[in-house]
Design a protein around this motif. Structure first.
Motif, PDB file in Angstrom:
ATOM      1  N   GLN A 189       0.834  -1.208   0.000  1.00  0.00           N
ATOM      2  CA  GLN A 189       0.000   0.000   0.000  1.00  0.00           C
ATOM      3  C   GLN A 189       0.864   1.251   0.000  1.00  0.00           C
ATOM      4  O   GLN A 189       0.592   2.218  -0.715  1.00  0.00           O
ATOM      5  CB  GLN A 189      -0.912   0.000   1.236  1.00  0.00           C
ATOM      6  N   ARG A 190       1.916   1.202   0.821  1.00  0.00           N
ATOM      7  CA  ARG A 190       2.818   2.353   0.895  1.00  0.00           C
ATOM      8  C   ARG A 190       3.531   2.583  -0.438  1.00  0.00           C
ATOM      9  O   ARG A 190       3.707   3.727  -0.870  1.00  0.00           O
ATOM     10  CB  ARG A 190       3.841   2.128   2.016  1.00  0.00           C
ATOM     11  N   GLU A 193       1.247   4.402  -2.689  1.00  0.00           N
ATOM     12  CA  GLU A 193       1.093   5.803  -2.298  1.00  0.00           C
ATOM     13  C   GLU A 193       2.299   6.640  -2.707  1.00  0.00           C
ATOM     14  O   GLU A 193       2.161   7.777  -3.157  1.00  0.00           O
ATOM     15  CB  GLU A 193       0.879   5.908  -0.782  1.00  0.00           C
ATOM     16  N   GLU A 196       2.213   7.195  -6.542  1.00  0.00           N
ATOM     17  CA  GLU A 196       1.198   8.168  -6.937  1.00  0.00           C
ATOM     18  C   GLU A 196       1.576   9.583  -6.510  1.00  0.00           C
ATOM     19  O   GLU A 196       1.355  10.552  -7.248  1.00  0.00           O
ATOM     20  CB  GLU A 196      -0.160   7.780  -6.343  1.00  0.00           C
ATOM     21  N   THR A 197       2.166   9.710  -5.330  1.00  0.00           N
ATOM     22  CA  THR A 197       2.572  11.032  -4.837  1.00  0.00           C
ATOM     23  C   THR A 197       3.674  11.622  -5.709  1.00  0.00           C
ATOM     24  O   THR A 197       3.624  12.801  -6.084  1.00  0.00           O
ATOM     25  CB  THR A 197       3.055  10.942  -3.378  1.00  0.00           C
TER      26      THR A 197
END
Length: 207
Positions: A189-190, A193, A196-197
Motif C-alpha cells: 500500500q505504501r 502511495e 502516486e505522490t
C-alpha cells in the motif's frame, strides 16, 4: 565457480548478514570466519581487513540501488511509465534489504571517514547513471511532459519517501502488533502511495 571463489563469496555473504544484524562494530573477523566455516586467516587473505570487507559489501549494495534507475531504459514506454516502474523496483529492493536504511545511518551517515571512502569509490563508477537519468529528465521537461524539477530533487524525493516506512516498521510491529501478512500488505500500500505522490508531484500544472 572454483573452490576459492566459492569461499570468497561465502565470506562476503556471511559478513553481510552479520553486519546487517549487528552493525559493523559488533562484528569481528572471527565471527565472520566462524559463520562462513573457515579460519580467520582466510578472511584476511581475501579481504585484508574488516573495513575493506565492509566497503566492498556496501559498494555493491549501493551500486545495485543506483542501477535500479537504469532498469526499463531499453523499453519504448513513455518516460513516466518507466519512472513509475523504477520507483516500484527501488521500493521492492528495499523490501528485500530492510536493514540497509539502519546500517546507512549507523555506519555511514554517522561515520564521516567511512562515508567519504564509500562516496569516493562509488562516485566515478556510477556518475554515468546519474548523467543518463538527468539527460532523459531534462528532455521530458523541455517537451512539457513533466514540470521543471532538478534531477537531484527528484531522486531525493523518491529515495526519502521510499525509505521512511522502513524506519517506522519496528514501531508499527511492536505498537500495533502487525503480523507478517499485515506488514506485507502495508508495504504494498505504501509503495502505491509513494508512486502516486511522486507522479502527481511532477505533473505539469496545465495537465
Amino acid at each position: 565457480m572454483n573452490k576459492d571463489n566459492n569461499m570468497e563469496q561465502q565470506i562476503l555473504q556471511c559478513a553481510e548478514e552479520l553486519f546487517l544484524e549487528k552493525g559493523f562494530s559488533l562484528v569481528s573477523t572471527t565471527d565472520i570466519a566462524k559463520k562462513a566455516g573457515c579460519n580467520q586467516a582466510l578472511v584476511h587473505y581475501y579481504f585484508r581487513t574488516k573495513e575493506n570487507l565492509f566497503q566492498q559489501i556496501f559498494q555493491a549494495k549501493f551500486t545495485k540501488f543506483l542501477y535500479i534507475f537504469t532498469t526499463f531504459d531499453d523499453s519504448d514506454e513513455p518516460f513516466t511509465t518507466r519512472l513509475r516502474k523504477k520507483i516500484e523496483a527501488h521500493f521492492d529492493l528495499l523490501i528485500e534489504n530492510r536493514q540497509i536504511p539502519f546500517l546507512i545511518v549507523n555506519e555511514l551517515i554517522l561515520n564521516e571517514e567511512r562515508r567519504s571512502a564509500l562516496v569516493k569509490n562509488i562516485y566515478n563508477k556510477n556518475l554515468e547513471i546519474y548523467r543518463r537519468f538527468d539527460h532523459e529528465l531534462q528532455e521530458e521537461i523541455q517537451k512539457g511532459n513533466i514540470r521543471p524539477i532538478s534531477t537531484l530533487d527528484l531522486l531525493i524525493n523518491i529515495v526519502s519517501m521510499n525509505i521512511i516506512i522502513f524506519f517506522m516498521l519496528p514501531l508499527l510491529e511492536s505498537q500495533f502488533n502487525f503480523d507478517d501478512e499485515e506488514i506485507a500488505e502495508l508495504l504494498q500500500q505504501r509503495k502505491h502511495e509513494v508512486v502516486e505522490t511522486i507522479m502527481c508531484s511532477i505533473r505539469p500544472k496545465n495537465k
